[in-house]
Scaffold this motif. Structure first.
Motif, PDB file in Angstrom:
ATOM      1  N   VAL A 159     -36.495 -36.139  23.218  1.00 34.66           N
ATOM      2  CA  VAL A 159     -37.122 -34.848  23.505  1.00 34.66           C
ATOM      3  C   VAL A 159     -36.600 -34.384  24.857  1.00 34.66           C
ATOM      4  CG1 VAL A 159     -39.295 -33.614  23.875  1.00 34.66           C
ATOM      5  CG2 VAL A 159     -39.199 -35.476  22.197  1.00 34.66           C
ATOM      6  N   ILE A 160     -35.988 -33.221  24.882  1.00 35.26           N
ATOM      7  CA  ILE A 160     -35.532 -32.655  26.155  1.00 35.26           C
ATOM      8  C   ILE A 160     -36.601 -31.670  26.626  1.00 35.26           C
ATOM      9  CG2 ILE A 160     -33.729 -31.368  27.356  1.00 35.26           C
ATOM     10  CD1 ILE A 160     -31.761 -32.209  25.171  1.00 35.26           C
ATOM     11  N   GLY A 161     -37.159 -31.937  27.802  1.00 26.93           N
ATOM     12  CA  GLY A 161     -38.261 -31.124  28.334  1.00 26.93           C
ATOM     13  C   GLY A 161     -39.534 -31.949  28.328  1.00 26.93           C
ATOM     14  N   ARG A 162     -40.337 -31.789  29.365  1.00 30.14           N
ATOM     15  CA  ARG A 162     -41.580 -32.589  29.450  1.00 30.14           C
ATOM     16  C   ARG A 162     -42.752 -31.710  29.873  1.00 30.14           C
ATOM     17  NH1 ARG A 162     -40.519 -35.874  35.134  1.00 30.14           N
ATOM     18  NH2 ARG A 162     -39.454 -34.180  36.139  1.00 30.14           N
ATOM     19  N   SER A 163     -42.760 -30.468  29.419  1.00 30.57           N
ATOM     20  CA  SER A 163     -43.862 -29.584  29.795  1.00 30.57           C
ATOM     21  C   SER A 163     -45.142 -30.005  29.081  1.00 30.57           C
ATOM     22  CB  SER A 163     -43.540 -28.138  29.441  1.00 30.57           C
ATOM     23  OG  SER A 163     -43.589 -27.965  28.047  1.00 30.57           O
ATOM     24  N   ARG A 164     -46.265 -29.612  29.668  1.00 30.86           N
ATOM     25  CA  ARG A 164     -47.575 -29.943  29.101  1.00 30.86           C
ATOM     26  C   ARG A 164     -47.767 -29.251  27.756  1.00 30.86           C
ATOM     27  NH1 ARG A 164     -53.096 -30.263  32.206  1.00 30.86           N
ATOM     28  NH2 ARG A 164     -54.560 -29.835  30.551  1.00 30.86           N
ATOM     29  N   LEU A 165     -47.168 -28.073  27.641  1.00 35.59           N
ATOM     30  CA  LEU A 165     -47.370 -27.260  26.434  1.00 35.59           C
ATOM     31  C   LEU A 165     -46.514 -27.743  25.272  1.00 35.59           C
ATOM     32  CD1 LEU A 165     -48.905 -24.674  25.618  1.00 35.59           C
ATOM     33  CD2 LEU A 165     -46.926 -23.351  26.336  1.00 35.59           C
ATOM     34  N   VAL A 166     -45.286 -28.145  25.536  1.00 33.11           N
ATOM     35  CA  VAL A 166     -44.360 -28.437  24.441  1.00 33.11           C
ATOM     36  C   VAL A 166     -43.758 -29.848  24.496  1.00 33.11           C
ATOM     37  CG1 VAL A 166     -42.330 -27.673  23.175  1.00 33.11           C
ATOM     38  CG2 VAL A 166     -43.733 -25.976  24.343  1.00 33.11           C
ATOM     39  N   GLY A 167     -42.956 -30.116  25.517  1.00 32.78           N
ATOM     40  CA  GLY A 167     -42.190 -31.359  25.538  1.00 32.78           C
ATOM     41  C   GLY A 167     -43.054 -32.605  25.448  1.00 32.78           C
ATOM     42  N   LYS A 168     -44.057 -32.671  26.305  1.00 35.83           N
ATOM     43  CA  LYS A 168     -44.890 -33.880  26.345  1.00 35.83           C
ATOM     44  C   LYS A 168     -45.638 -34.106  25.034  1.00 35.83           C
ATOM     45  CE  LYS A 168     -45.473 -35.446  30.214  1.00 35.83           C
ATOM     46  NZ  LYS A 168     -45.725 -35.405  31.664  1.00 35.83           N
ATOM     47  N   HIS A 185     -35.185 -34.711  30.982  1.00 34.59           N
ATOM     48  CA  HIS A 185     -35.596 -33.473  31.656  1.00 34.59           C
ATOM     49  C   HIS A 185     -34.521 -33.069  32.645  1.00 34.59           C
ATOM     50  CE1 HIS A 185     -36.729 -36.075  34.972  1.00 34.59           C
ATOM     51  NE2 HIS A 185     -37.256 -36.855  34.048  1.00 34.59           N
ATOM     52  N   ARG A 186     -34.878 -32.105  33.494  1.00 36.88           N
ATOM     53  CA  ARG A 186     -33.902 -31.534  34.418  1.00 36.88           C
ATOM     54  C   ARG A 186     -33.190 -32.580  35.273  1.00 36.88           C
ATOM     55  NH1 ARG A 186     -34.561 -25.997  35.418  1.00 36.88           N
ATOM     56  NH2 ARG A 186     -36.763 -26.085  34.926  1.00 36.88           N
ATOM     57  N   GLN A 187     -33.909 -33.628  35.649  1.00 34.93           N
ATOM     58  CA  GLN A 187     -33.303 -34.622  36.558  1.00 34.93           C
ATOM     59  C   GLN A 187     -32.629 -35.791  35.841  1.00 34.93           C
ATOM     60  OE1 GLN A 187     -36.845 -33.939  37.508  1.00 34.93           O
ATOM     61  NE2 GLN A 187     -36.224 -32.382  38.963  1.00 34.93           N
ATOM     62  N   SER A 203     -35.276 -30.119  21.363  1.00 37.63           N
ATOM     63  CA  SER A 203     -34.904 -29.509  22.629  1.00 37.63           C
ATOM     64  C   SER A 203     -35.882 -28.415  23.021  1.00 37.63           C
ATOM     65  CB  SER A 203     -33.479 -28.963  22.554  1.00 37.63           C
ATOM     66  OG  SER A 203     -33.084 -28.606  23.864  1.00 37.63           O
ATOM     67  N   ALA A 204     -36.557 -28.622  24.141  1.00 38.75           N
ATOM     68  CA  ALA A 204     -37.572 -27.678  24.609  1.00 38.75           C
ATOM     69  C   ALA A 204     -37.356 -27.423  26.100  1.00 38.75           C
ATOM     70  CB  ALA A 204     -38.965 -28.235  24.350  1.00 38.75           C
ATOM     71  N   ALA A 205     -36.142 -27.028  26.452  1.00 38.13           N
ATOM     72  CA  ALA A 205     -35.820 -26.820  27.866  1.00 38.13           C
ATOM     73  C   ALA A 205     -35.790 -25.340  28.247  1.00 38.13           C
ATOM     74  CB  ALA A 205     -34.479 -27.452  28.195  1.00 38.13           C
TER      75      ALA A 205
HETATM   76  P1  ADP Z   1     -41.920 -24.983  28.011  1.00 32.41           P
HETATM   77  O1  ADP Z   1     -43.365 -24.804  28.373  1.00 32.41           O
HETATM   78  O2  ADP Z   1     -41.432 -23.964  27.046  1.00 32.41           O
HETATM   79  O3  ADP Z   1     -41.614 -26.374  27.538  1.00 32.41           O
HETATM   80  P2  ADP Z   1     -41.109 -25.209  30.842  1.00 32.41           P
HETATM   81  O4  ADP Z   1     -40.234 -24.261  31.588  1.00 32.41           O
HETATM   82  O5  ADP Z   1     -42.505 -25.429  31.272  1.00 32.41           O
HETATM   83  O6  ADP Z   1     -41.010 -24.739  29.330  1.00 32.41           O
HETATM   84  O7  ADP Z   1     -40.423 -26.646  30.847  1.00 32.41           O
HETATM   85  C1  ADP Z   1     -39.071 -26.796  30.670  1.00 32.41           C
HETATM   86  C2  ADP Z   1     -38.763 -28.277  30.606  1.00 32.41           C
HETATM   87  O8  ADP Z   1     -37.362 -28.391  30.318  1.00 32.41           O
HETATM   88  C3  ADP Z   1     -38.991 -29.034  31.896  1.00 32.41           C
HETATM   89  O9  ADP Z   1     -39.548 -30.299  31.602  1.00 32.41           O
HETATM   90  C4  ADP Z   1     -37.577 -29.202  32.501  1.00 32.41           C
HETATM   91  O10 ADP Z   1     -37.426 -30.410  33.228  1.00 32.41           O
HETATM   92  C5  ADP Z   1     -36.716 -29.203  31.265  1.00 32.41           C
HETATM   93  N1  ADP Z   1     -35.402 -28.632  31.550  1.00 32.41           N
HETATM   94  C6  ADP Z   1     -35.117 -27.418  32.034  1.00 32.41           C
HETATM   95  N2  ADP Z   1     -33.799 -27.245  32.198  1.00 32.41           N
HETATM   96  C7  ADP Z   1     -33.222 -28.374  31.804  1.00 32.41           C
HETATM   97  C8  ADP Z   1     -31.877 -28.836  31.738  1.00 32.41           C
HETATM   98  N3  ADP Z   1     -30.866 -28.077  32.115  1.00 32.41           N
HETATM   99  N4  ADP Z   1     -31.657 -30.077  31.278  1.00 32.41           N
HETATM  100  C9  ADP Z   1     -32.694 -30.852  30.900  1.00 32.41           C
HETATM  101  N5  ADP Z   1     -33.969 -30.490  30.926  1.00 32.41           N
HETATM  102  C10 ADP Z   1     -34.233 -29.280  31.381  1.00 32.41           C
END
Ligand code: ADP
Length: 268
Positions: A159-168, A185-187, A203-205
């Motif tokens: 799962v790419i992204g760890r937001s509370r709403l979607v990724g997590k 995630h981003r890092q 993918s939820a980035a």
């Molecule tokens: P949403 O609520 O739609 O999931 P957010 O903006 O709250 O959107 O979260 C975006 C997530 O995607 C974050 O966890 C962030 O770390 C991740 N993300 C954003 N850009 C990248 C990237 N270039 N590579 C990997 N992960 C990314």
């Protein structure tokens, strides 16, 4: 590459929900609180209203100006919590800058929390329990995979992204169904390699074209939540893909109303 059409699945859920809501003696009511008037929020609220009308649910759309006080929102939530004619409460996110989202969200009665985002509902999901009110996008992802008979148990999911709403929630839901889940995630270093090793890539980035050919492996299923996929780059490699629009979006709306029906049963 197979296209996983979310609209077909949505329409099946819609037909079933329409029958279920019609069986209930009392009309089902969903309150949506919107603070401000962001264009994306307006669109999401409109999509919910259209679905509600089709399944016979009444929506009470409560609009607050962007400069209102958090206390006004909290007071309104308390009124809705106590109102037995209201079966579900949605606090449309994001709230304006300066609002403490977590604090306000927690005021929602977990039994009316059809977004499944209160701590109580999220902790139930993290314990691996999928029978409660789980966030609609996560639920939609499981349902579209099940509909197209894509196995989850024992598979590797990234799962790419760890937001509370979607990724997590998506990661927790896949784990609860027996996948081996990795979250990037981003890092994250070597994100492409981690994505590539997955059987199911979610993918939820929210980064256009983030998912290119380096992220994808032959036969992989890609669930494109954030409109992240470079279609031209992956179409000859991946096995299946949810399109945007028409993939996860319609599933999310449908699953929200499944939660609303569940909330009615919980609150009975
Ligand atoms: P949403 O609520 O739609 O999931 P957010 O903006 O709250 O959107 O979260 C975006 C997530 O995607 C974050 O966890 C962030 O770390 C991740 N993300 C954003 N850009 C990248 C990237 N270039 N590579 C990997 N992960 C990314």
């Amino acid at each position: 590459m197979k296209i996983l059409d979310g609209k077909i699945v949505r329409d099946e859920i819609l037909a079933r929900l329409k029958k279920e809501f019609a069986k209930l003696a009392e009309v089902t009511k969903l309150a949506i609180i919107q603070v401000g008037a962001r264009t994306d929020s307006n669109t999401y609220v409109r999509q919910k209203k259209i679905f509600a009308e089709k399944v016979g649910v009444v929506i009470e759309h409560l609009k607050f100006p962007e400069n209102c006080l958090p206390a006004e929102i909290i007071e309104k939530i308390n009124v809705l919590n106590a109102d037995e004619s209201i079966h579900g409460i949605i606090l449309q996110l994001p709230l304006p800058v300066g609002f403490n989202t977590d604090e306000i969200f927690e005021v929602i009665n977990p039994n009316k929390d059809v977004d499944g985002l209160t701590a109580k509902n999220l902790s139930r999901l993290s314990a691996g329990d999928l029978d409660g009110l789980i966030p609609a996008t996560a639920k939609g992802i499981l349902k579209i995979l099940d509909y197209y008979k894509i196995p989850i148990v024992g598979k590797r999911a990234t799962v790419i992204g760890r937001s509370r709403l979607v990724g997590k929630p998506a990661a927790l839901a896949l784990e609860a169904r027996g996948a081996k889940v990795t979250v990037g995630h981003r890092q994250t270093e070597n994100l492409a390699a981690i994505a590539k090793e997955a059987d199911i890539l979610v993918s939820a980035a929210g980064q256009k074209n983030l998912v290119g050919k380096d992220f994808v492996s032959p036969g992989q299923t890609i669930i494109d939540v954030g409109n992240d996929v470079d279609l031209a780059a992956v179409k000859d490699i991946a096995g299946a893909l949810t399109p945007t629009p028409g993939g996860v979006g319609p599933m999310t709306v449908a699953c929200l109303f499944e939660n609303l029906l569940k909330a009615r049963i919980i609150n009975r």
